[in-house]
Motif scaffolding. Structure first.
Motif, PDB file in Angstrom:
ATOM      1  N   PRO A   3      38.074  23.217  36.830  1.00 43.55           N
ATOM      2  CA  PRO A   3      38.696  22.689  35.610  1.00 43.55           C
ATOM      3  C   PRO A   3      38.223  23.333  34.314  1.00 43.55           C
ATOM      4  N   ASP A   4      37.029  23.908  34.280  1.00 45.63           N
ATOM      5  CA  ASP A   4      36.521  24.542  33.060  1.00 45.63           C
ATOM      6  C   ASP A   4      36.917  26.016  32.951  1.00 45.63           C
ATOM      7  N   LEU A   5      37.534  26.529  33.972  1.00 47.91           N
ATOM      8  CA  LEU A   5      37.957  27.928  33.981  1.00 47.91           C
ATOM      9  C   LEU A   5      39.410  28.008  33.521  1.00 47.91           C
ATOM     10  N   PRO A   6      39.684  28.760  32.445  1.00 51.01           N
ATOM     11  CA  PRO A   6      41.067  28.843  31.971  1.00 51.01           C
ATOM     12  C   PRO A   6      41.976  29.512  33.000  1.00 51.01           C
ATOM     13  N   ALA A   7      43.192  29.069  33.047  1.00 49.50           N
ATOM     14  CA  ALA A   7      44.177  29.679  33.939  1.00 49.50           C
ATOM     15  C   ALA A   7      44.496  31.089  33.443  1.00 49.50           C
ATOM     16  N   ILE A   8      44.810  31.981  34.349  1.00 55.91           N
ATOM     17  CA  ILE A   8      45.144  33.355  33.962  1.00 55.91           C
ATOM     18  C   ILE A   8      46.315  33.359  32.983  1.00 55.91           C
ATOM     19  N   ALA A   9      47.278  32.473  33.183  1.00 59.12           N
ATOM     20  CA  ALA A   9      48.451  32.429  32.308  1.00 59.12           C
ATOM     21  C   ALA A   9      48.087  32.069  30.868  1.00 59.12           C
ATOM     22  N   GLU A  10      46.923  31.465  30.664  1.00 57.10           N
ATOM     23  CA  GLU A  10      46.482  31.166  29.302  1.00 57.10           C
ATOM     24  C   GLU A  10      46.058  32.448  28.579  1.00 57.10           C
ATOM     25  N   THR A  11      45.628  33.439  29.332  1.00 59.12           N
ATOM     26  CA  THR A  11      45.217  34.721  28.770  1.00 59.12           C
ATOM     27  C   THR A  11      46.364  35.731  28.810  1.00 59.12           C
ATOM     28  N   LEU A  12      47.133  35.685  29.866  1.00 61.28           N
ATOM     29  CA  LEU A  12      48.274  36.581  30.050  1.00 61.28           C
ATOM     30  C   LEU A  12      49.550  35.747  30.128  1.00 61.28           C
ATOM     31  N   PRO A  13      50.160  35.447  28.991  1.00 61.19           N
ATOM     32  CA  PRO A  13      51.384  34.619  29.008  1.00 61.19           C
ATOM     33  C   PRO A  13      52.435  35.198  29.955  1.00 61.19           C
ATOM     34  N   GLY A  14      53.047  34.315  30.723  1.00 58.28           N
ATOM     35  CA  GLY A  14      54.069  34.731  31.675  1.00 58.28           C
ATOM     36  C   GLY A  14      53.526  35.076  33.047  1.00 58.28           C
ATOM     37  N   PHE A  15      52.199  35.117  33.176  1.00 55.55           N
ATOM     38  CA  PHE A  15      51.595  35.428  34.478  1.00 55.55           C
ATOM     39  C   PHE A  15      51.987  34.360  35.480  1.00 55.55           C
ATOM     40  N   ASP A  16      52.546  34.784  36.600  1.00 52.30           N
ATOM     41  CA  ASP A  16      52.997  33.832  37.610  1.00 52.30           C
ATOM     42  C   ASP A  16      52.873  34.467  38.986  1.00 52.30           C
ATOM     43  N   VAL A  17      51.746  34.246  39.626  1.00 53.70           N
ATOM     44  CA  VAL A  17      51.531  34.750  40.974  1.00 53.70           C
ATOM     45  C   VAL A  17      51.158  33.567  41.855  1.00 53.70           C
ATOM     46  N   THR A  18      51.908  33.401  42.907  1.00 53.78           N
ATOM     47  CA  THR A  18      51.676  32.297  43.823  1.00 53.78           C
ATOM     48  C   THR A  18      51.534  32.849  45.232  1.00 53.78           C
ATOM     49  N   SER A  19      50.501  32.428  45.902  1.00 57.91           N
ATOM     50  CA  SER A  19      50.337  32.756  47.306  1.00 57.91           C
ATOM     51  C   SER A  19      50.967  31.633  48.106  1.00 57.91           C
ATOM     52  N   TRP A  20      51.765  31.988  49.079  1.00 59.00           N
ATOM     53  CA  TRP A  20      52.415  30.940  49.856  1.00 59.00           C
ATOM     54  C   TRP A  20      52.538  31.358  51.316  1.00 59.00           C
ATOM     55  N   GLU A  21      52.669  30.368  52.127  1.00 54.98           N
ATOM     56  CA  GLU A  21      52.897  30.547  53.562  1.00 54.98           C
ATOM     57  C   GLU A  21      54.127  29.731  53.913  1.00 54.98           C
ATOM     58  N   GLY A  22      54.853  30.160  54.884  1.00 53.80           N
ATOM     59  CA  GLY A  22      56.031  29.410  55.285  1.00 53.80           C
ATOM     60  C   GLY A  22      56.367  29.670  56.735  1.00 53.80           C
ATOM     61  N   ILE A  23      57.241  28.849  57.242  1.00 51.60           N
ATOM     62  CA  ILE A  23      57.709  29.005  58.615  1.00 51.60           C
ATOM     63  C   ILE A  23      59.184  29.354  58.539  1.00 51.60           C
TER      64      ILE A  23
END
Length: 92
Positions: A3-23
């Motif tokens: 919670p104390d670590l800023p999200a990457i998107a707060e530093t790089l606006p528009g940053f959107d990387v999601t890791s996902w798994e699916g079937i």
């Protein structure tokens, strides 16, 4: 998880990387089979023990309909296709 670590998107606006798994199922799989698999995945994802085991790995269980997942994959593919094109990335 941090919670104390800023999200990457707060530093790089528009940053959107999601890791996902699916079937996924092969094209032409009967709708009844796809529906049954989706229902079971949704049931399992809702189990607290399963959710807790994923949290320990830093993951969150989600489930959606096969149609929503198809749309998600198409959007993710388009996003990365755009990134590759704009960055001039070439296969070596």
């Amino acid at each position: 998880m941090a919670p104390d670590l800023p999200a990457i998107a707060e530093t790089l606006p528009g940053f959107d990387v999601t890791s996902w798994e699916g079937i996924l199922a092969p094209a032409g799989t009967p709708a009844a089979v796809v529906s049954k698999i989706a229902d079971e995945i949704k049931r399992i994802a809702a189990e607290p023990q399963f959710a807790q085991s994923l949290l320990k790995l830093g993951a969150v269980a989600t489930s959606n309909t096969p149609e929503e997942f198809t749309s998600f994959i198409a959007n993710d593919y388009a996003k990365w296709q755009r990134v590759v094109k704009e960055a001039g990335i070439k296969v070596e």
